[in-house]
Every structure is written in C-alpha cells, then in structure tokens.
Design an enzyme around this catalytic site. Structure first.
Site, mmCIF file in Angstrom:
data_model
loop_
_atom_site.group_PDB
_atom_site.id
_atom_site.type_symbol
_atom_site.label_atom_id
_atom_site.label_comp_id
_atom_site.label_asym_id
_atom_site.label_seq_id
_atom_site.Cartn_x
_atom_site.Cartn_y
_atom_site.Cartn_z
ATOM 1 N N ARG A 1 -14.138 33.671 102.151
ATOM 2 C CA ARG A 1 -12.967 32.957 101.615
ATOM 3 C C ARG A 1 -11.812 33.913 101.314
ATOM 4 O O ARG A 1 -11.989 34.998 100.797
ATOM 5 C CB ARG A 1 -13.353 32.241 100.323
ATOM 6 C CG ARG A 1 -12.130 31.736 99.569
ATOM 7 C CD ARG A 1 -12.459 30.865 98.403
ATOM 8 N NE ARG A 1 -13.154 31.547 97.336
ATOM 9 C CZ ARG A 1 -13.573 30.942 96.230
ATOM 10 N NH1 ARG A 1 -13.402 29.649 96.086
ATOM 11 N NH2 ARG A 1 -14.207 31.615 95.300
ATOM 12 N N LYS B 1 -15.168 22.502 95.744
ATOM 13 C CA LYS B 1 -14.508 21.704 94.697
ATOM 14 C C LYS B 1 -12.986 21.840 94.798
ATOM 15 O O LYS B 1 -12.261 20.853 94.769
ATOM 16 C CB LYS B 1 -14.962 22.151 93.287
ATOM 17 C CG LYS B 1 -16.466 22.062 93.059
ATOM 18 C CD LYS B 1 -16.859 22.477 91.654
ATOM 19 C CE LYS B 1 -16.574 23.921 91.294
ATOM 20 N NZ LYS B 1 -17.334 24.922 92.060
ATOM 21 N N ARG C 1 -23.237 34.426 89.878
ATOM 22 C CA ARG C 1 -22.554 33.167 89.511
ATOM 23 C C ARG C 1 -23.472 31.969 89.767
ATOM 24 O O ARG C 1 -23.474 31.004 89.011
ATOM 25 C CB ARG C 1 -21.239 33.027 90.295
ATOM 26 C CG ARG C 1 -20.141 33.944 89.770
ATOM 27 C CD ARG C 1 -19.029 34.141 90.774
ATOM 28 N NE ARG C 1 -18.330 32.934 91.140
ATOM 29 C CZ ARG C 1 -17.562 32.827 92.228
ATOM 30 N NH1 ARG C 1 -17.408 33.866 93.046
ATOM 31 N NH2 ARG C 1 -16.949 31.696 92.489
ATOM 32 N N ARG D 1 -18.471 23.006 82.198
ATOM 33 C CA ARG D 1 -19.477 23.867 82.813
ATOM 34 C C ARG D 1 -20.676 24.082 81.900
ATOM 35 O O ARG D 1 -21.598 24.799 82.276
ATOM 36 C CB ARG D 1 -18.849 25.225 83.103
ATOM 37 C CG ARG D 1 -18.442 25.422 84.541
ATOM 38 C CD ARG D 1 -17.734 26.757 84.603
ATOM 39 N NE ARG D 1 -17.939 27.410 85.850
ATOM 40 C CZ ARG D 1 -17.027 27.450 86.819
ATOM 41 N NH1 ARG D 1 -15.885 26.813 86.684
ATOM 42 N NH2 ARG D 1 -17.270 28.117 87.914
ATOM 43 N N ARG E 1 -11.110 37.149 96.316
ATOM 44 C CA ARG E 1 -11.318 37.200 94.867
ATOM 45 C C ARG E 1 -12.315 38.288 94.485
ATOM 46 O O ARG E 1 -13.290 38.509 95.191
ATOM 47 C CB ARG E 1 -11.824 35.831 94.374
ATOM 48 C CG ARG E 1 -10.708 34.883 94.058
ATOM 49 C CD ARG E 1 -11.143 33.485 93.804
ATOM 50 N NE ARG E 1 -12.285 33.319 92.922
ATOM 51 C CZ ARG E 1 -12.777 32.128 92.573
ATOM 52 N NH1 ARG E 1 -12.212 31.030 93.019
ATOM 53 N NH2 ARG E 1 -13.822 32.041 91.786
HETATM 54 P P1 AP5 Z 1 -13.655 26.240 97.546
HETATM 55 O O1 AP5 Z 1 -13.022 24.908 97.724
HETATM 56 O O2 AP5 Z 1 -12.796 27.387 97.156
HETATM 57 O O3 AP5 Z 1 -14.950 26.125 96.580
HETATM 58 P P2 AP5 Z 1 -15.069 25.964 95.018
HETATM 59 O O4 AP5 Z 1 -16.228 25.064 94.762
HETATM 60 O O5 AP5 Z 1 -13.750 25.570 94.413
HETATM 61 O O6 AP5 Z 1 -15.484 27.448 94.651
HETATM 62 P P3 AP5 Z 1 -15.058 28.414 93.466
HETATM 63 O O7 AP5 Z 1 -15.629 29.752 93.799
HETATM 64 O O8 AP5 Z 1 -13.581 28.368 93.202
HETATM 65 O O9 AP5 Z 1 -15.808 27.762 92.286
HETATM 66 P P4 AP5 Z 1 -16.208 28.394 90.968
HETATM 67 O O10 AP5 Z 1 -16.574 27.163 90.218
HETATM 68 O O11 AP5 Z 1 -17.221 29.455 90.976
HETATM 69 O O12 AP5 Z 1 -14.905 29.195 90.514
HETATM 70 P P5 AP5 Z 1 -13.760 28.881 89.482
HETATM 71 O O13 AP5 Z 1 -12.501 29.349 90.084
HETATM 72 O O14 AP5 Z 1 -13.842 27.480 88.952
HETATM 73 O O15 AP5 Z 1 -14.431 26.589 98.915
HETATM 74 C C1 AP5 Z 1 -15.088 27.817 99.097
HETATM 75 C C2 AP5 Z 1 -14.881 28.314 100.548
HETATM 76 O O16 AP5 Z 1 -15.550 27.405 101.426
HETATM 77 C C3 AP5 Z 1 -13.410 28.330 101.000
HETATM 78 O O17 AP5 Z 1 -13.205 29.386 101.892
HETATM 79 C C4 AP5 Z 1 -13.231 26.976 101.716
HETATM 80 O O18 AP5 Z 1 -12.218 27.038 102.706
HETATM 81 C C5 AP5 Z 1 -14.608 26.793 102.330
HETATM 82 N N1 AP5 Z 1 -15.032 25.401 102.411
HETATM 83 C C6 AP5 Z 1 -14.778 24.398 101.511
HETATM 84 N N2 AP5 Z 1 -15.355 23.253 101.921
HETATM 85 C C7 AP5 Z 1 -15.980 23.542 103.084
HETATM 86 C C8 AP5 Z 1 -16.780 22.759 103.985
HETATM 87 N N3 AP5 Z 1 -17.017 21.453 103.763
HETATM 88 N N4 AP5 Z 1 -17.286 23.379 105.077
HETATM 89 C C9 AP5 Z 1 -17.052 24.699 105.307
HETATM 90 N N5 AP5 Z 1 -16.300 25.486 104.505
HETATM 91 C C10 AP5 Z 1 -15.782 24.912 103.408
HETATM 92 O O19 AP5 Z 1 -14.178 29.823 88.253
HETATM 93 C C11 AP5 Z 1 -14.087 31.224 88.343
HETATM 94 C C12 AP5 Z 1 -14.535 31.858 87.027
HETATM 95 O O20 AP5 Z 1 -13.683 31.395 85.947
HETATM 96 C C13 AP5 Z 1 -15.959 31.497 86.554
HETATM 97 O O21 AP5 Z 1 -16.941 32.313 87.158
HETATM 98 C C14 AP5 Z 1 -15.847 31.733 85.039
HETATM 99 O O22 AP5 Z 1 -15.871 33.092 84.738
HETATM 100 C C15 AP5 Z 1 -14.437 31.205 84.741
HETATM 101 N N6 AP5 Z 1 -14.430 29.775 84.391
HETATM 102 C C16 AP5 Z 1 -13.774 28.777 85.069
HETATM 103 N N7 AP5 Z 1 -13.974 27.608 84.462
HETATM 104 C C17 AP5 Z 1 -14.767 27.838 83.386
HETATM 105 C C18 AP5 Z 1 -15.341 27.025 82.375
HETATM 106 N N8 AP5 Z 1 -15.130 25.691 82.354
HETATM 107 N N9 AP5 Z 1 -16.103 27.609 81.431
HETATM 108 C C19 AP5 Z 1 -16.316 28.942 81.413
HETATM 109 N N10 AP5 Z 1 -15.813 29.783 82.348
HETATM 110 C C20 AP5 Z 1 -15.038 29.239 83.329
#
Ligand code: AP5
Length: 221
Positions: free
Chosen positions: A127, A13, A172, A88, A161
C-alpha cells in the site's frame, strides 16, 4: 446514515469508507487519518499518539473517546457518518453508544470486512498513500500507473506508512485479535452486526455494502 466499517488492519475499511462517503455525501471519519494529521502537525494529540502508532499499538481509550466526542458533536457529523477505525475496544464502543444516545442519534449498523491475515500482510506491504490528499493505492494500481511515486489526483508524493512493515503489521493483527475482535460479540448481541467477504475486488465489496444499506433503508420505509 450512521455506519461503522469494522475489521482488522488492511481489510479495505478506508477504501470502502471513501466510496460510501462520496455515494451518500456523509463524512468519512477515520481515526487513523485524524491521528496521522495530528502527528504531522506535531499537535499535543499527535505527540501523545505517535509512539503508540509507530509500534502498532492502540492509542489510549480516553484520548480516542475525547477525539470522537468532539467530532460527533460538531456540525460536520449532523447528517451522518462513516466511521472507520473507531471503536476499537469495548470501552470505546460503550462510550460511542452513550454519546449517540445523548445526541438522540442511532447507529444504523456495523459492517465487518473479512479478509485472511496473509492477504492483509500482502495488501499492506504494497500500500502507498498520498501525502497531500490521502488517496490510497494498492499494489495492483501502482503497477499500472505511469508515475508510481506521484498521486494521480493531486500530484502529491506517495509514501508507505511507518506501521506497514511486515513485522508491525503482524503485531497490529495480534492487537486486533486481542483488543478489537471481541467487539464483534458486543455488536452481534444487539443485532447490529453484518459480516461480508472483503476478499473480493473493491467494486464487488462496494456493491455488497450498497445492497445492505439499501435493503435496510427499504425495510424501514
Ligand atoms: P485500506 O482501505 O487502506 O485498508 P484499511 O482497512 O483502512 O487499513 P488500515 O491499515 O488503514 O487500517 P488500520 O485499522 O490498521 O489503521 P488506522 O489508520 O485506522 O486498504 C489496504 C490496502 O489494500 C490498500 O493498498 C488498498 O488499495 C488495498 N485494498 C483495499 N481493498 C482491496 C480489495 N478489495 N482487494 C485488493 N486490495 C484492496 O489506524 C492506524 C493506527 O492509529 C492504529 O494502529 C492505532 O495506533 C491508531 N488508532 C486509530 N484508531 C484508533 C482507535 N480507535 N483506538 C486506538 N488507536 C487507534
């Protein structure tokens, strides 16, 4: 343009949101990035969120809804946005709909990336992110660069991270299935949901999203 990028942790994402934000000059609003910045600054929000994030749990809805309300009503989001990581939960999605209609705005669509869970675990365990500019690196990118500890863009330190260890990633994913996956039906029912293959390489996923965006824009003309 107002789009939500949806899907489990690690589907790409953030990677895709950054490309779309550059392509269409609209802000990439990542609730994860906002929370991590708050934790780094040890603000009131950061102190509240840290424990939930480190454990791989969701930060409570009222906190997240308040955060998004503030951002969406700011000038930053006037021209549109790419939302990454919000909503979410069903209450978050309902609150978002209420906020947008209150502002007289409409959501263009929800693009969901589908990736197998084993691939997610592989991607997240490799990552790294830049502590200064937030650039995301994949295992493959890190293998081919000379200095895998420094950001290629700004020279900042690369780090893994806290919540990317395999056990927390599995948790997660469980939280995603229980709390977030039901949103698919919420958006499907209103015809705003499109699922695409996130297993493809980054440029191919980007191209698929662009095709969807341009097709829906042409449909409106
Ligand atoms: P990346 O692009 O970083 O993936 P992502 O989907 O953004 O993954 P996240 O781990 O950031 O998502 P998340 O939703 O768990 O975390 P968030 O920060 O929102 O890609 C991942 C890896 O794959 C990278 O190394 C990239 O280079 C590689 N990659 C990408 N595309 C690829 C492809 N096509 N092929 C191969 N490799 C590829 O949330 C973190 C925490 O914050 C949550 O756990 C929660 O505690 C809190 N939080 C955030 N938002 C909320 C909410 N709305 N409500 C409640 N808690 C929340």
């Amino acid at each position: 343009m107002r789009i939500i990028l949806f899907g489990p942790p690690g589907v790409g994402k953030g990677t895709q949101a950054k490309l779309l934000s550059e392509e269409f000059s609209v802000p990439h609003i990542s609730t994860g990035d906002l929370l991590r910045a708050a934790v780094k600054n040890q603000s009131t929000l950061g102190k509240k969120a840290q424990e939930y994030m480190d454990a791989g749990n969701l930060v409570p809805d009222d906190v997240m809804i308040g955060l998004i309300r503030e951002i969406l009503s700011s000038p930053k989001a006037k021209r549109g946005f790419i939302l990454d990581g919000f909503p979410r939960t069903v209450p978050q999605a309902q609150a978002l709909d209420t906020m947008l209609s209150g502002l007289g705005l409409k959501l263009d669509g929800v693009i969901s990336l589908r990736v197998e869970h084993e691939e997610v675990i592989k991607r997240l365990s490799g990552r790294k992110m830049c502590r200064t500019c937030g650039r995301i690196y994949s295992t493959q990118q890190l293998e081919i660069i000379d200095m895998p500890t420094k950001c290629q863009d700004c020279g900042g330190e690369l780090f893994q991270r806290e919540d990317d260890d395999a056990e927390t990633v599995r948790h997660r994913l469980e939280v995603y299935v229980k709390e977030t996956k039901p949103l698919k039906d919420f958006y499907r029912e209103t015809g705003r949901f499109i699922q695409i293959d996130g297993m493809l390489e980054v440029p191919f996923v980007h191209k698929t999203i662009l095709d969807i965006v341009y097709k829906s824009r042409n449909g409106k003309d």
